[in-house]
Design a protein around this motif. Structure first.
Motif, mmCIF file in Angstrom:
data_model
loop_
_atom_site.group_PDB
_atom_site.id
_atom_site.type_symbol
_atom_site.label_atom_id
_atom_site.label_comp_id
_atom_site.label_asym_id
_atom_site.label_seq_id
_atom_site.Cartn_x
_atom_site.Cartn_y
_atom_site.Cartn_z
ATOM 1 N N GLY A 1 0.711 -1.317 -0.018
ATOM 2 C CA GLY A 1 0.025 -0.051 -0.012
ATOM 3 C C GLY A 1 0.868 1.233 0.095
ATOM 4 N N SER A 2 1.884 1.219 0.666
ATOM 5 C CA SER A 2 2.664 2.370 0.739
ATOM 6 C C SER A 2 3.588 2.723 -0.593
ATOM 7 C CB SER A 2 4.044 1.979 1.915
ATOM 8 O OG SER A 2 3.186 2.257 3.224
ATOM 9 N N VAL A 3 3.939 1.611 -1.174
ATOM 10 C CA VAL A 3 4.714 1.683 -2.435
ATOM 11 C C VAL A 3 3.454 2.238 -3.371
ATOM 12 C CG1 VAL A 3 5.687 0.467 -4.680
ATOM 13 C CG2 VAL A 3 6.571 0.184 -2.176
ATOM 14 N N ALA A 4 2.293 1.602 -3.582
ATOM 15 C CA ALA A 4 1.192 2.094 -4.570
ATOM 16 C C ALA A 4 0.656 3.538 -4.253
ATOM 17 C CB ALA A 4 0.188 1.136 -4.563
ATOM 18 N N GLY A 5 0.781 3.718 -3.076
ATOM 19 C CA GLY A 5 0.147 5.170 -2.645
ATOM 20 C C GLY A 5 1.439 6.156 -2.897
ATOM 21 N N ALA A 6 2.606 5.700 -2.942
ATOM 22 C CA ALA A 6 3.737 6.722 -3.314
ATOM 23 C C ALA A 6 3.630 7.032 -4.609
ATOM 24 C CB ALA A 6 5.011 6.310 -2.817
ATOM 25 N N ALA A 7 3.274 6.053 -5.394
ATOM 26 C CA ALA A 7 3.162 6.276 -6.752
ATOM 27 C C ALA A 7 2.168 6.994 -7.297
ATOM 28 C CB ALA A 7 3.132 4.469 -7.733
ATOM 29 N N ALA A 8 1.033 6.709 -6.636
ATOM 30 C CA ALA A 8 -0.313 7.597 -7.000
ATOM 31 C C ALA A 8 0.260 8.965 -6.498
ATOM 32 C CB ALA A 8 -1.705 6.996 -6.142
ATOM 33 N N GLY A 9 0.760 9.201 -5.316
ATOM 34 C CA GLY A 9 1.202 10.492 -4.990
ATOM 35 C C GLY A 9 2.243 11.285 -5.769
ATOM 36 N N ILE A 10 3.060 10.410 -6.598
ATOM 37 C CA ILE A 10 3.921 11.057 -7.536
ATOM 38 C C ILE A 10 3.274 11.793 -8.558
ATOM 39 C CG2 ILE A 10 5.594 10.597 -9.220
ATOM 40 C CD1 ILE A 10 7.037 8.734 -7.396
ATOM 41 N N PHE A 11 2.049 11.085 -9.119
ATOM 42 C CA PHE A 11 0.973 11.583 -10.166
ATOM 43 C C PHE A 11 0.412 12.640 -9.743
ATOM 44 C CE2 PHE A 11 1.725 7.122 -11.998
ATOM 45 C CZ PHE A 11 2.542 7.719 -12.864
ATOM 46 N N SER A 12 -0.218 12.634 -8.545
ATOM 47 C CA SER A 12 -0.944 13.873 -8.215
ATOM 48 C C SER A 12 -0.117 15.116 -7.791
ATOM 49 C CB SER A 12 -1.894 13.489 -6.736
ATOM 50 O OG SER A 12 -0.940 13.147 -5.736
ATOM 51 N N GLY A 13 1.132 14.697 -7.377
ATOM 52 C CA GLY A 13 2.014 15.950 -7.239
ATOM 53 C C GLY A 13 2.503 16.320 -8.463
ATOM 54 N N ILE A 14 2.585 15.776 -9.498
ATOM 55 C CA ILE A 14 2.859 16.276 -10.925
ATOM 56 C C ILE A 14 1.859 17.142 -11.408
ATOM 57 C CG2 ILE A 14 3.307 15.859 -13.378
ATOM 58 C CD1 ILE A 14 5.235 13.262 -12.124
ATOM 59 N N LYS A 15 0.521 16.653 -11.038
ATOM 60 C CA LYS A 15 -0.715 17.211 -11.557
ATOM 61 C C LYS A 15 -0.955 18.590 -10.872
ATOM 62 C CE LYS A 15 -3.601 13.348 -12.742
ATOM 63 N NZ LYS A 15 -4.780 12.607 -12.493
ATOM 64 N N SER A 16 -0.264 18.944 -9.684
ATOM 65 C CA SER A 16 -0.529 20.024 -8.967
ATOM 66 C C SER A 16 0.430 20.969 -9.267
ATOM 67 C CB SER A 16 -0.392 19.617 -7.358
ATOM 68 O OG SER A 16 0.891 19.340 -7.230
ATOM 69 N N PHE A 17 1.491 20.972 -10.383
ATOM 70 C CA PHE A 17 2.402 22.072 -10.791
ATOM 71 C C PHE A 17 1.379 23.151 -10.836
ATOM 72 C CE2 PHE A 17 5.947 18.752 -11.944
ATOM 73 C CZ PHE A 17 6.169 18.414 -10.601
ATOM 74 N N GLU A 18 2.020 24.463 -10.788
ATOM 75 C CA GLU A 18 1.460 25.518 -11.309
ATOM 76 C C GLU A 18 2.580 26.252 -12.142
ATOM 77 O OE1 GLU A 18 0.250 27.685 -8.041
ATOM 78 O OE2 GLU A 18 -1.172 26.372 -7.402
ATOM 79 N N ASN A 19 2.180 27.022 -12.992
ATOM 80 C CA ASN A 19 3.260 27.870 -13.772
ATOM 81 C C ASN A 19 3.935 28.760 -12.914
ATOM 82 O OD1 ASN A 19 2.192 26.841 -16.068
ATOM 83 N ND2 ASN A 19 0.765 28.526 -16.574
ATOM 84 N N GLY A 20 5.105 28.833 -13.274
ATOM 85 C CA GLY A 20 6.089 29.618 -12.414
ATOM 86 C C GLY A 20 6.618 28.881 -11.304
#
Length: 187
Positions: free
Chosen positions: A70-89
């Motif tokens: 669960g930790s590994v799968a959650g970390a992988a999902a968290g990477i994608f959600s972290g990339i989605k949360s990028f903002e300009n600048g």
């Protein structure tokens, strides 16, 4: 460290010679070598007849495996959600910080949830085995049913029933898949 050949004629197929200083070139005579058993030793004969893990080993295995997976799968999902949360600048440092925070938070959450599912499953499975004194496919299905129902019990009866049915089907599918894998994949 273990030596399978014996210099004397007292060689036994159930033991092996153990030389603790084999890699250190210490002159030790053969009579000071230890004969260790090659098969597991049990205190009681009933333990040797069982072909399954104890309840404590099951509890540790299912909880630990669930938490790690669960930790590994959650970390992988968290990477994608972290990339989605990028903002300009955003700077590179801020982007890395978003990814790390998101993957750490999601990894903890998923690991805890799936670890708890493993804990409940191990407890119910061990209880069913203790009551019925059998360990078969139906034991796993009942444990899956109970796990799903208990895990979602706080959300209501309908949610618990659906989760219980899903847990029973999932546990049955895993056990059936394991049997198919054992039969056709010779590893």
């Amino acid at each position: 460290m273990a030596i399978n050949h014996s210099p004397d004629n007292e060689s036994n197929e159930n033991t092996r010679l153990y030389h603790p200083y084999q890699n250190y070139e210490v002159p030790i005579k053969a009579q000071y070598l230890y004969k260790l058993p090659t098969s597991p030793e049990y205190l009681f004969t009933e333990e040797s007849l069982k072909q399954r893990r104890s309840w404590g080993e099951n509890l540790t295995f299912y909880t630990g495996t669930g938490y790690l997976g669960g930790s590994v799968a959650g970390a992988a999902a968290g990477i994608f959600s972290g990339i989605k949360s990028f903002e300009n600048g955003d700077t590179t440092k801020l982007k890395i910080n978003r990814i790390l925070n998101s993957s750490g938070q999601a990894g903890r959450t998923w690991g805890n949830r799936i670890g708890i599912v493993g804990l409940i499953y191990a407890g119910i499975e061990s209880g069913v085995v203790a009551v019925t004194d059998k360990d078969d496919v139906w034991t796993s299905v009942v444990a899956g049913l109970g796990t799903g129902a208990v895990f979602r019990a706080a959300r209501g009866v309908r949610s618990a029933a659906v989760a219980g049915a899903f847990g029973g089907i999932a546990a049955g599918a895993v056990v059936a898949g394991k049997q198919v894998f054992k039969r056709y994949a010779h590893i």
